[in-house]
Write a protein that holds these residues in place. Sequence first.
Motif, PDB file in Angstrom:
ATOM      1  N   VAL A   1       0.708  -1.212  -0.015  1.00 55.29           N
ATOM      2  CA  VAL A   1       0.014   0.019  -0.142  1.00 55.29           C
ATOM      3  C   VAL A   1       0.889   1.142  -0.043  1.00 55.29           C
ATOM      4  O   VAL A   1       0.494   2.322  -0.253  1.00 55.29           O
TER       5      VAL A   1
ATOM      6  N   SER B   1       0.861   4.589  -2.406  1.00 58.22           N
ATOM      7  CA  SER B   1      -0.371   4.739  -3.040  1.00 58.22           C
ATOM      8  C   SER B   1      -1.030   6.182  -2.478  1.00 58.22           C
ATOM      9  O   SER B   1      -0.499   6.752  -1.631  1.00 58.22           O
TER      10      SER B   1
ATOM     11  N   LEU C   1      -6.734   2.924  -3.380  1.00 59.26           N
ATOM     12  CA  LEU C   1      -5.178   2.937  -3.506  1.00 59.26           C
ATOM     13  C   LEU C   1      -4.801   3.440  -4.901  1.00 59.26           C
ATOM     14  O   LEU C   1      -3.680   3.985  -4.861  1.00 59.26           O
TER      15      LEU C   1
END
Length: 654
Positions: free
Chosen positions: A418, A421, A478
């Motif tokens: 993640v 992002s 995201l």
Amino acid sequence: MTVTDHTALYHFTVPSSTSDGSPISPLMILDLTDLNDSRQNATVNVDANTGRITANGTFLPSFGSGSFESYVCADFQGASVRDTGVYVNSRAGTFPKSLFVERGINLFYIQAGGIVRFNAPDNGFIAARVGVSLVSTDQACQNAENEIPDWNFDGIRSAAEDAWRQKLDVISVDPTGVDDDLLRSFWSGIYRTMISPQNYTGENPLWQSSEPYFDSFYCLWDQFRAQLPLLTVIDPMGISDMMRSLIDTYQHVGWLPDCRMSLSKGFTQGGSNADVSLVDAYVKSIPNVDYEAAYAAIVNDAENEPIDWSVEGRGGSISWKTLNYIPSLDYDYLGFGTNSRSISRTVEYAYNDYCVSSLATSLNHPDDAAKYAARSTDWRNLFLPNQTSALFNGTDTGFTGYFQPRYLNGTFGFLDPVACSSLDTIFCSLTSNPTEVFESSIWEYQFYVPHQNAELITLLGGRDTFIRRFDYLHTSGLIDIGNEPSFLTVYQYNYAAYPAGSARRAHFYIPSKFNGTTSGLPGNDDSGAMGSFLAWSMAGLFPNPGQNVYLIGSPFFKRISFTNPMTGANATIIANGVDPPAYHNIYVQSATLNGTNYTRNWIGHEFFLFGGELVLEMGSAESEWGTGDGDVPPSFVAGNNSSSMSPELYMSTL
């Protein structure tokens, strides 16, 4: 203001008197300072009789290394000269008439320039003609005199408008029902697509050549995905000249650029993506390009490493050829660059090598084709099957298997999928938080396998899981649709035999993120990258550059046509039932190509080269169209480097 190729013509309206009734004495300043305060040394000269100002300076590129010289020549008309001079910082004088200035020291930046003060103008305005050059002040003056000899503002403006009409007339749309705001965004996007790269032929002081010289490949990492492919359709001869310029740059500099501006080498962001653009030109039959010379240039990228791979070529060649991935904290003594982006460089290098293999096959270099085809599969070496991913609040995303950084000894490190992002608070670039990915997250880069989507789908758990991953990427926050790695993900549903997903995503991002408001671009336009994504999407297609593949999406117009400037052929997309501005009917129900039933959810460049009519019947519900095993775009399989529709097969539909 209006323009020609190297000259601008300004008209300044001047009031008849000041507020207290005293005589008007307009002042013109030529400032030696650029927006970034990058100017180093500079010179300005003012002609006391005519008011002509000539100047030159040394400046730094905005995203690269080195420096460049810029030259300017300004003439005035409409009022007599009262006096002239120069200024330095906050003080000015009528003597001397020329000045040489350095940058200054430490934080003390010297402001300077030339001034001309006029008597009241005869007809209420003063005209300024400003010629520019990258060669000399004499050439700047010659450019101005040759291009605007008669100071005819209306004539110059009319000629500029006609030039743009000629460029834009290759596209026609049926605007019925389309919101004016969205229509302006569409045409503005195409306009911005056509601004760069810029034709500087005759303005290159670095080497002599009979080939075209284009600058402002700023940067190919941004341009190769959508902008240059759109130019391939609407300005193929321009693309031909650009590709010839890339090859000529390689032959004189030693490397293809990944970024170039203002005669300077720009920073490399990932792979050697000029490779992709050159191969894209080949597979789309762009003429007048020496493709054997292009092949030598892209093989140079694949095989050799420059001493400074931060501005050209690729780094980590020893590891790439022996370990078959770019390691985190690589030991690279052949060249030097920002030792980061191991994941994004690995996946980009893999696709670059696929493109080399593709051209090797076409040019009958079978051994090379096999070698680079094998390297193009090395993206798999960073895939960690048991890696999980959770959001920053601890929520499990529900999927397993992601790219991860890997060290020289073969062990894996860890980077949160993640991280970097849109949900993250940090931006991962070359200088701001450099990490194993560039300007995007592992969540996005896990889908960047443009040539092996079928294998990627299998690796990520099959079609259903692949589609659910895509849905999660696009609905969880995201994705950063304002950055170029996201573009292809909008349309990769087609590879999973689910074109309805591509249609739904396109109609979400347009107009929620792309519109005509002041915040109507989700990110830096990057030389028309955002504008071309919008234009492609509204046309109902999107390219997979480097391959003869356009993914069919969901048109925003009832009808759109492209006229090939080379062949005169018309390629028309008709969307029967599409219902702007509500856009309830966004899903293709069935299609015909040149009157023949067509179930593939993609089409080749032959459509644009030879012309034809693609008719899409649109509806409000998802359908079975494009969902068969034989309907998906081709994916490279090791040992089989053939793909796409043949021209002969397409011609049979005409």
